[in-house]
Write an enzyme that holds these catalytic residues in place. Structure first.
Site, PDB file in Angstrom:
ATOM      1  N   ARG A   1       0.862  -1.181   0.000  1.00 18.42           N
ATOM      2  CA  ARG A   1       0.000   0.000   0.000  1.00 18.42           C
ATOM      3  C   ARG A   1       0.898   1.230   0.000  1.00 18.42           C
ATOM      4  NH1 ARG A   1      -2.497   3.038   4.947  1.00 18.42           N
ATOM      5  NH2 ARG A   1      -3.661   4.613   3.800  1.00 18.42           N
TER       6      ARG A   1
ATOM      7  N   ASN B   1      -7.115   1.762  10.111  1.00 23.80           N
ATOM      8  CA  ASN B   1      -5.808   1.913  10.746  1.00 23.80           C
ATOM      9  C   ASN B   1      -6.012   1.811  12.246  1.00 23.80           C
ATOM     10  OD1 ASN B   1      -4.852   2.419   8.198  1.00 23.80           O
ATOM     11  ND2 ASN B   1      -4.397   4.598   8.555  1.00 23.80           N
TER      12      ASN B   1
ATOM     13  N   TYR C   1      -4.195   1.681  16.023  1.00 26.25           N
ATOM     14  CA  TYR C   1      -3.009   1.842  16.871  1.00 26.25           C
ATOM     15  C   TYR C   1      -3.296   1.721  18.356  1.00 26.25           C
ATOM     16  CZ  TYR C   1      -0.452   3.163  12.712  1.00 26.25           C
ATOM     17  OH  TYR C   1       0.146   3.126  11.478  1.00 26.25           O
TER      18      TYR C   1
ATOM     19  N   GLU D   1      -3.237  -0.204   8.283  1.00 25.98           N
ATOM     20  CA  GLU D   1      -2.050   0.169   9.064  1.00 25.98           C
ATOM     21  C   GLU D   1      -2.165  -0.399  10.468  1.00 25.98           C
ATOM     22  OE1 GLU D   1      -1.070   4.344   9.374  1.00 25.98           O
ATOM     23  OE2 GLU D   1      -1.517   4.681   7.258  1.00 25.98           O
TER      24      GLU D   1
HETATM   25  C1  FCB Z   1      -1.037   7.120  10.803  1.00 28.28           C
HETATM   26  C2  FCB Z   1      -0.632   7.649   9.450  1.00 28.28           C
HETATM   27  C3  FCB Z   1       0.686   7.134   8.954  1.00 28.28           C
HETATM   28  C4  FCB Z   1       1.697   7.003  10.072  1.00 28.28           C
HETATM   29  C5  FCB Z   1       1.122   6.262  11.242  1.00 28.28           C
HETATM   30  C6  FCB Z   1       2.081   6.053  12.369  1.00 28.28           C
HETATM   31  O1  FCB Z   1      -1.892   8.036  11.406  1.00 28.28           O
HETATM   32  O2  FCB Z   1      -1.613   7.341   8.492  1.00 28.28           O
HETATM   33  O3  FCB Z   1       1.115   7.976   7.918  1.00 28.28           O
HETATM   34  O4  FCB Z   1       2.197   8.222  10.405  1.00 28.28           O
HETATM   35  O5  FCB Z   1      -0.005   6.927  11.709  1.00 28.28           O
END
Ligand code: FCB
Length: 461
Positions: free
Chosen positions: A79, A295, A297, A355
């Site tokens: 990607r 995404n 985290y 992500e």
């Molecule tokens: C996300 C972003 C990516 C990167 C990660 C750690 O928010 O999409 O570009 O910076 O965090």
């Protein structure tokens, strides 16, 4: 010995993700125009250590080696994002053929190595010329994006099947125009809300263009959002209300119009819709998508705060390990997020985790290797949690680790490393970390090697 391997569904996609401004460098090559990130990086104090993306990982020139590397690791997909200022240096008008040719070559190189391209059209690098005309708070920017999307699609639609209109529109609007910690560094709530709506409109108009253009059979178009499961830090009514406000502002402001065609009530601070939401806009935003990019985290544990526009703040439960960027490590949050999405959105499209990854302070050892057991553990736990969500019935089609190579982490600069491949930013050499080999094996096996040791236990950083 560990337990039995956790197998993923046949055809599950294993890849890595990057973004143009974070890896390409070569900011003056082949007629590229200026982006808002070039401008923002020049603002004193905006970026840690005064770092910029001007050179980054020189991926613009080194992509053939980087593609060969990802293939040698065993990764099946990549990607990456297209830099709008390479394709339209001023954000409008005739395309810069050299910019389009570059991405054509990247795609051909990927296909030559059997790596499937997933193209993000916008990962935050707005042409500066469009910012000079108002940026995302200006409605016209959404129409400019649709033209740009059409140009890229005309050039690559025969070889690219998977398209992502926008990456994390919330970060573009909220961090760029609200908090001012990202480009273009503006702090204005009204502009922030306008930006959010126009990004969503851009997504809707872009979807239309991609569907209308000539394309390969089985084209898949989606959008990537940054999502976290949200919970109040205590059962108190104040904390519960604060958590709801933050969830609406961070997630539902984007998810609801995309999946259901409506904004959450009151999200713009009044009971009626603001005048910048024109009739018909929400129908466009609600256009059918083939997948939702997620995404993930961290979780958001929220308590009421005395100040701030939302009067809410996130807290990290004591004892929770954090990564180098201070984000709590909460693998089960990925499972809970996905299970919650399925429960809350009956027509939820298939999901890709576009992500997920950890920032650490990796170092090259005396033997020249980069051993990152903490990242291996992070990935292992998150993949075990993802496996649980799939077993629960959530339709997840693939996973992209953030990120392939250590790169320019926006306002954080280069110090905190997210890559599975180490990059020496002086000589641009690449050293696959232990995590790269581990993850490559997962991709080859389509399976995670059992539960991580001491699963659910605390992680050290
Ligand atoms: C996300 C972003 C990516 C990167 C990660 C750690 O928010 O999409 O570009 O910076 O965090």
């Amino acid at each position: 010995m560990g337990e039995a391997a956790l197998s993923f569904p046949p055809g599950f996609v294993w890849g890595s993700a990057t973004a143009a401004y974070q890896v390409e460098g070569a900011v003056d090559a082949d007629g590229r125009g200026r982006s808002i990130w070039d401008t923002f990086c020049a603002v004193p104090g905006a970026i840690a250590n005064g770092d910029t993306g001007a050179v980054a990982c020189d991926h613009y020139h080194r992509y053939p080696d980087d593609v060969a590397l990802m293939a040698s690791l065993g990764l099946g997909a990549y990607r990456f994002s297209v830099a709008w200022p390479r394709v339209q240096p001023d954000g409008r008008g005739a395309p810069n053929q050299k910019g389009l040719d570059h991405y054509r070559q990247v795609v051909e190189k990927l296909l030559e190595h059997g790596v499937v391209p997933y193209v993000t059209l916008y990962h935050w690098d707005l042409p500066q010329a469009l910012q000079d005309r108002g940026g995302w708070p200006a409605r016209d920017t959404a129409y400019r994006f649709a033209d740009y999307a059409g140009i890229v699609h005309d050039a690559l639609g025969d070889v690219v099947r998977h398209w992502i209109t926008l990456n994390e529109p919330k970060v573009s609007s909220h961090a760029g125009y609200g908090g001012g910690i990202h480009a273009p560094g503006i702090r204005d709530l009204d502009l922030r809300d306008r930006a959010a709506h126009h990004l969503l409109l851009a997504h809707g108009l872009g979807l239309q263009r991609l569907r209308a253009g000539r394309h390969t059979a089985g084209q898949q178009v989606g959008i990537t959002l940054d999502l976290s499961p949200v919970a109040p830090a205590s059962p108190s009514a104040d904390d519960v209300a604060a958590a709801e406000r933050l969830d609406a502002d961070s997630h539902r402001m984007f998810l609801d119009p995309i999946l259901s065609g409506a904004y959450p009530p009151g999200v713009f601070g009044s009971s009626s819709l603001p005048d910048f939401v024109a009739p018909g806009d929400l129908d466009l935003v609600n256009g059918p998508i083939d997948f939702l990019g997620v995404n993930y985290y961290r979780r958001m544990l929220v308590r009421a705060a005395p100040t701030g526009h939302l009067r809410a703040e996130t807290v990290i439960p004591s004892g929770t390990p954090v990564t180098a960027v201070g984000w709590p490590v909460e693998p089960d949050g990925l499972r809970d997020l996905l299970v919650g999405l399925k429960a809350d959105h009956p027509g939820l499209p298939p999901i890709y985790i576009t992500e997920n990854g950890a920032a650490l302070y990796d170092e090259v050892g005396a033997d020249g290797q980069v051993d990152d057991p903490v990242r291996v553990d992070y990935l292992h736990r998150h993949l075990a949690a993802l496996h649980e969500a799939i077993a629960f019935g959530v339709d997840v089609r693939g996973y992209f680790v953030w990120t392939l190579i250590d790169n320019f982490e926006w306002a954080e600069g280069y110090a905190k490393r997210f890559g599975i491949v180490y990059v020496d930013h002086d000589d641009q050499s690449r050293v696959p970390k232990t995590s790269a080999r581990w993850y490559g094996q997962v991709a080859r096996d389509n399976a995670v090697p059992g539960r991580p040791p001491g699963d659910r236990g605390p992680m050290q950083n």
